[in-house]
Design a protein around this motif. Structure first.
Motif, PDB file in Angstrom:
ATOM      1  N   LEU A  24     -27.166 -17.345  67.417  1.00 43.88           N
ATOM      2  CA  LEU A  24     -26.065 -16.593  68.049  1.00 43.88           C
ATOM      3  C   LEU A  24     -26.561 -15.882  69.310  1.00 43.88           C
ATOM      4  CD1 LEU A  24     -24.367 -14.965  64.918  1.00 43.88           C
ATOM      5  CD2 LEU A  24     -23.653 -17.001  66.157  1.00 43.88           C
ATOM      6  N   SER A  25     -25.613 -15.517  70.167  1.00 44.68           N
ATOM      7  CA  SER A  25     -25.985 -14.785  71.383  1.00 44.68           C
ATOM      8  C   SER A  25     -26.427 -13.368  71.010  1.00 44.68           C
ATOM      9  CB  SER A  25     -24.791 -14.713  72.332  1.00 44.68           C
ATOM     10  OG  SER A  25     -23.784 -13.917  71.745  1.00 44.68           O
ATOM     11  N   LYS A  26     -27.062 -12.702  71.996  1.00 47.27           N
ATOM     12  CA  LYS A  26     -27.547 -11.338  71.729  1.00 47.27           C
ATOM     13  C   LYS A  26     -26.393 -10.398  71.390  1.00 47.27           C
ATOM     14  CE  LYS A  26     -31.951 -10.907  74.086  1.00 47.27           C
ATOM     15  NZ  LYS A  26     -32.687 -10.335  75.202  1.00 47.27           N
ATOM     16  N   GLU A  27     -25.259 -10.582  72.092  1.00 50.12           N
ATOM     17  CA  GLU A  27     -24.101  -9.704  71.881  1.00 50.12           C
ATOM     18  C   GLU A  27     -23.549  -9.897  70.468  1.00 50.12           C
ATOM     19  OE1 GLU A  27     -24.422 -11.735  74.554  1.00 50.12           O
ATOM     20  OE2 GLU A  27     -24.924 -10.187  76.025  1.00 50.12           O
ATOM     21  N   ALA A  28     -23.428 -11.179  70.068  1.00 46.11           N
ATOM     22  CA  ALA A  28     -22.892 -11.474  68.730  1.00 46.11           C
ATOM     23  C   ALA A  28     -23.828 -10.941  67.653  1.00 46.11           C
ATOM     24  CB  ALA A  28     -22.700 -12.983  68.565  1.00 46.11           C
ATOM     25  N   THR A  29     -25.132 -11.092  67.885  1.00 42.20           N
ATOM     26  CA  THR A  29     -26.111 -10.578  66.920  1.00 42.20           C
ATOM     27  C   THR A  29     -26.024  -9.061  66.820  1.00 42.20           C
ATOM     28  OG1 THR A  29     -27.573 -12.391  67.554  1.00 42.20           O
ATOM     29  CG2 THR A  29     -28.586 -10.598  66.329  1.00 42.20           C
ATOM     30  N   ALA A  30     -25.877  -8.414  67.995  1.00 42.84           N
ATOM     31  CA  ALA A  30     -25.772  -6.947  67.999  1.00 42.84           C
ATOM     32  C   ALA A  30     -24.523  -6.492  67.253  1.00 42.84           C
ATOM     33  CB  ALA A  30     -25.761  -6.428  69.433  1.00 42.84           C
ATOM     34  N   ALA A  31     -23.420  -7.227  67.432  1.00 41.45           N
ATOM     35  CA  ALA A  31     -22.166  -6.865  66.753  1.00 41.45           C
ATOM     36  C   ALA A  31     -22.325  -6.984  65.234  1.00 41.45           C
ATOM     37  CB  ALA A  31     -21.041  -7.779  67.235  1.00 41.45           C
ATOM     38  N   ILE A  32     -23.029  -8.009  64.793  1.00 41.82           N
ATOM     39  CA  ILE A  32     -23.259  -8.188  63.340  1.00 41.82           C
ATOM     40  C   ILE A  32     -24.165  -7.080  62.818  1.00 41.82           C
ATOM     41  CG2 ILE A  32     -24.451  -9.679  61.658  1.00 41.82           C
ATOM     42  CD1 ILE A  32     -23.292 -12.076  63.248  1.00 41.82           C
ATOM     43  N   ASN A  33     -25.234  -6.800  63.584  1.00 44.65           N
ATOM     44  CA  ASN A  33     -26.191  -5.781  63.131  1.00 44.65           C
ATOM     45  C   ASN A  33     -25.591  -4.379  63.115  1.00 44.65           C
ATOM     46  OD1 ASN A  33     -28.194  -7.636  62.696  1.00 44.65           O
ATOM     47  ND2 ASN A  33     -29.099  -7.390  64.727  1.00 44.65           N
ATOM     48  N   ALA A  34     -24.539  -4.162  63.906  1.00 46.16           N
ATOM     49  CA  ALA A  34     -23.931  -2.819  63.969  1.00 46.16           C
ATOM     50  C   ALA A  34     -23.168  -2.483  62.692  1.00 46.16           C
ATOM     51  CB  ALA A  34     -22.995  -2.732  65.171  1.00 46.16           C
ATOM     52  N   ASN A  35     -22.766  -3.485  61.928  1.00 46.62           N
ATOM     53  CA  ASN A  35     -21.999  -3.243  60.700  1.00 46.62           C
ATOM     54  C   ASN A  35     -22.897  -2.974  59.501  1.00 46.62           C
ATOM     55  OD1 ASN A  35     -19.239  -3.386  61.362  1.00 46.62           O
ATOM     56  ND2 ASN A  35     -19.415  -5.610  61.628  1.00 46.62           N
ATOM     57  N   LEU A  36     -22.328  -2.258  58.537  1.00 46.48           N
ATOM     58  CA  LEU A  36     -23.016  -2.114  57.248  1.00 46.48           C
ATOM     59  C   LEU A  36     -22.207  -2.909  56.227  1.00 46.48           C
ATOM     60  CD1 LEU A  36     -25.363  -0.628  55.729  1.00 46.48           C
ATOM     61  CD2 LEU A  36     -23.607   0.929  54.917  1.00 46.48           C
ATOM     62  N   TYR A  37     -22.806  -3.937  55.693  1.00 44.95           N
ATOM     63  CA  TYR A  37     -22.116  -4.831  54.765  1.00 44.95           C
ATOM     64  C   TYR A  37     -22.234  -4.284  53.337  1.00 44.95           C
ATOM     65  CZ  TYR A  37     -21.848  -7.851  58.777  1.00 44.95           C
ATOM     66  OH  TYR A  37     -21.571  -8.336  60.016  1.00 44.95           O
TER      67      TYR A  37
END
Lengths: 313, 246
Positions: free
Chosen positions: B152-165
């Motif tokens: 994934l792109s850096k932005e998409a990865t950052a968006a995923i990492n920003a969440n708490l699952y």
């Protein structure tokens, strides 16, 4: 039907197996997997993957500092870790300086290990030249003070120490390894290969560069805490860490294939297929499993014996 | 027999000699034990001078000539370093009843130097631990597990990492319950009457025991590895590579 006394007798016998016989069994089971190797599947730990990945991400020609604090007493684990670390560094042409704060014998043991791996990687001829590609700085008895000094001014901390060069003994800070090194931050990592408490001495005092540890099995629980909190960028723990490194050197990370090692944290990281990647980890890990199985069997036997002897009373 | 094989054979005899104590105490074991102690003592004497005293004290006190300066030029002598000798020797007065007070001088210096480092050392070691213990427990998305970020792109990865699952939140809750339970076990300063804290304390004791069990398991594995390494030395390095393939 067996009488109560015969049950108790059997129980007592199971609890009092002769110690020499147990030791003999242990020696045999520790030897057999070394003579007839047993292949074991492996899934490297994230901490080991981080350790390998960080080394592989270093630009060629980078420099790292190694604090080698192990001797022959922990050769079973620490030598495998040192071997794997040195292989990756030499294949990636990364220069390194080695010093010790844990044991006076450690620099000598490190020097011999580097020379051996250098010969193996060079196909019989040394791949890494002493003083040009690596320096062994020596031993420092005051670990706490020395580590604080390394963090403050790395050149001053090692000033006056000499190593063998092609023209005789020369100061280590004049060597090509120290070219461009003005601060500890110029070393990309400080890697501590240790079997003693020097890990905490370093952890408490080093602030200017990233840390990675390669520790013995007994130190893994303590150091996992530091890895989890981000204080360590990577961690090799005991013989499992060695086996992980050997697996990673063979297959890399996220490279498609039957033995693919996956990690969501990294893209593709190459391995070194076709090179001599396997070593002590691959040899010792199956033997460790067999020994642990025997230990568990012995614990069960002792407990069954205790149960029978109580029942027969 | 060449030197390398002779060296390996000596190693094998020494290992077997030391292992004979597992059968019973004997003179063969005692012999190798004393050889080992003698070697260690002799080696220590040499490296004490060559690795510690010579470079760190003697050379600085007497200075070096250009001939012996190892490429760094001659260095001046600093006679002040001679003052360290009596301070160091004071440490040995601990064996004398009349003058043993003098040993407190070098010990005091060492303690002072060590203590001075401790605030910074404590901070460096424990503060990141404490900070990383402050974990969020409320999920920010309903998707149960964290998606893979590979490719994934850096932005998409950052968006995923920003969440708490939710799966991460459960892990964090287990961590925090363990942390608080173990901490409550160490409340010795006052009488605990609350049933909740008492339960947590009991839970903490169990969790500590599980932790100690894991540590003990690691210790056992390490000891086994040392044995396996000795067997490797005997069977592979000495017998297979040394005897058979020579």
């Amino acid at each position: 039907m067996a009488s109560r006394s015969s049950i108790a007798e059997l129980g007592n016998k199971l609890q009092s197996l002769p110690k020499p016989a147990l030791y003999l069994i242990l020696f045999l089971v520790a030897s057999l997997p070394l003579i007839k190797p047993i292949p074991l599947p492996n899934s490297p730990d994230p901490a080991s993957i981080d350790f390998y990945a960080h080394l592989m991400e270093l630009p060629e020609g980078s420099k790292i500092l190694i604090c080698s604090d192990w001797t022959n007493s922990t050769r079973g684990e620490s030598m495998g870790e040192m071997d794997a670390l040195l292989r990756v560094l030499m294949r990636r042409k990364i220069k390194f300086a080695v010093y010790s704060i844990g044991d006076g014998q450690a620099p000598r043991v490190a020097r011999e290990t580097i020379a051996r791996i250098s010969r193996e990687e060079g196909g019989g001829q040394p791949l890494y030249k002493p003083y040009e590609d690596y320096v062994v700085i020596g031993f420092f008895p005051n670990g706490e003070g020395q580590t604080a000094a390394v963090n403050t001014n790395v050149r001053a901390a090692f000033a006056g120490k000499t190593d063998i060069s092609p023209t005789g003994q020369r100061e280590v800070v004049q060597s090509p390894v120290f070219e461009g090194i003005n601060s500890l931050a110029d070393f990309k990592y400080l890697i501590n290969v240790t079997a003693s408490s020097t890990n905490t001495v370093i952890l408490e005092r080093i602030k200017k560069t990233n840390l990675m540890f390669a520790v013995s099995g007994v130190m893994v629980p303590e150091n996992t805490v530091y890895y989890a909190s981000g204080q360590l960028k990577g961690l090799l723990g005991g013989i499992k860490g060695v086996y992980d490194m050997e697996t990673l050197m063979e297959y890399g990370v996220n490279n498609p294939g039957p033995h693919m090692v996956t990690s969501a944290a990294y893209g593709q990281i190459p391995g070194f297929p076709g090179k001599a990647n396997t070593g002590k980890g691959t040899a010792y890990y199956p033997a460790l499993h067999v020994c642990l199985s025997v230990l568990i069997l012995a614990v069960i036997t002792g407990n069954v014996g205790m149960f029978l002897s109580r029942k027969g009373r | 027999m060449d030197y390398q094989l002779f060296k390996l054979t000596c190693g094998v005899v020494a290992i077997l000699g030391l292992y004979t104590v597992l059968y019973r105490e004997n003179k063969f074991y005692r012999f190798w034990e004393h050889v080992f102690l003698g070697l260690a003592a002799g080696y220590s004497m040499v490296f004490l001078w060559s690795e510690t005293l010579k470079g760190g004290w003697w050379d600085k006190m007497v200075g070096t000539t250009a001939e012996h300066a190892n490429g760094s030029g001659a260095s001046m002598a600093y006679p002040f370093y001679a003052a360290l000798l009596p301070i160091g020797l004071m440490g040995y007065t601990v064996f004398n009843k009349k003058y043993n007070w003098m040993s407190r001088v070098p010990i005091g210096i060492i303690l002072g130097l060590y203590s001075g480092q401790q605030i910074s050392a404590w901070q460096n070691r424990y503060v990141p631990n404490i900070v990383s213990s402050m974990k969020p427990v409320i999920p920010t998305t309903l998707e149960f597990t964290k998606p893979l970020t590979k490719g994934l792109s850096k932005e998409a990865t950052a968006a995923i990492n920003a969440n708490l699952y939710p799966s991460q939140a459960i892990t964090n809750i287990i961590f925090l319950v363990t942390l608080l339970s173990v901490l409550s076990y160490f409340l010795f300063s006052f009488d605990v009457k609350s049933k909740i804290i008492h339960r947590m304390s009991l839970n903490g004791r169990w969790l500590l025991m599980i932790g100690f069990g894991a540590i003990f398991g690691s210790t056992v594995m390490m000891r086994f590895t040392l044995l396996i390494d000795r067997m490797y030395f005997i069977w592979i390095e000495w017998f297979k590579q040394g005897i058979l393939h020579r």
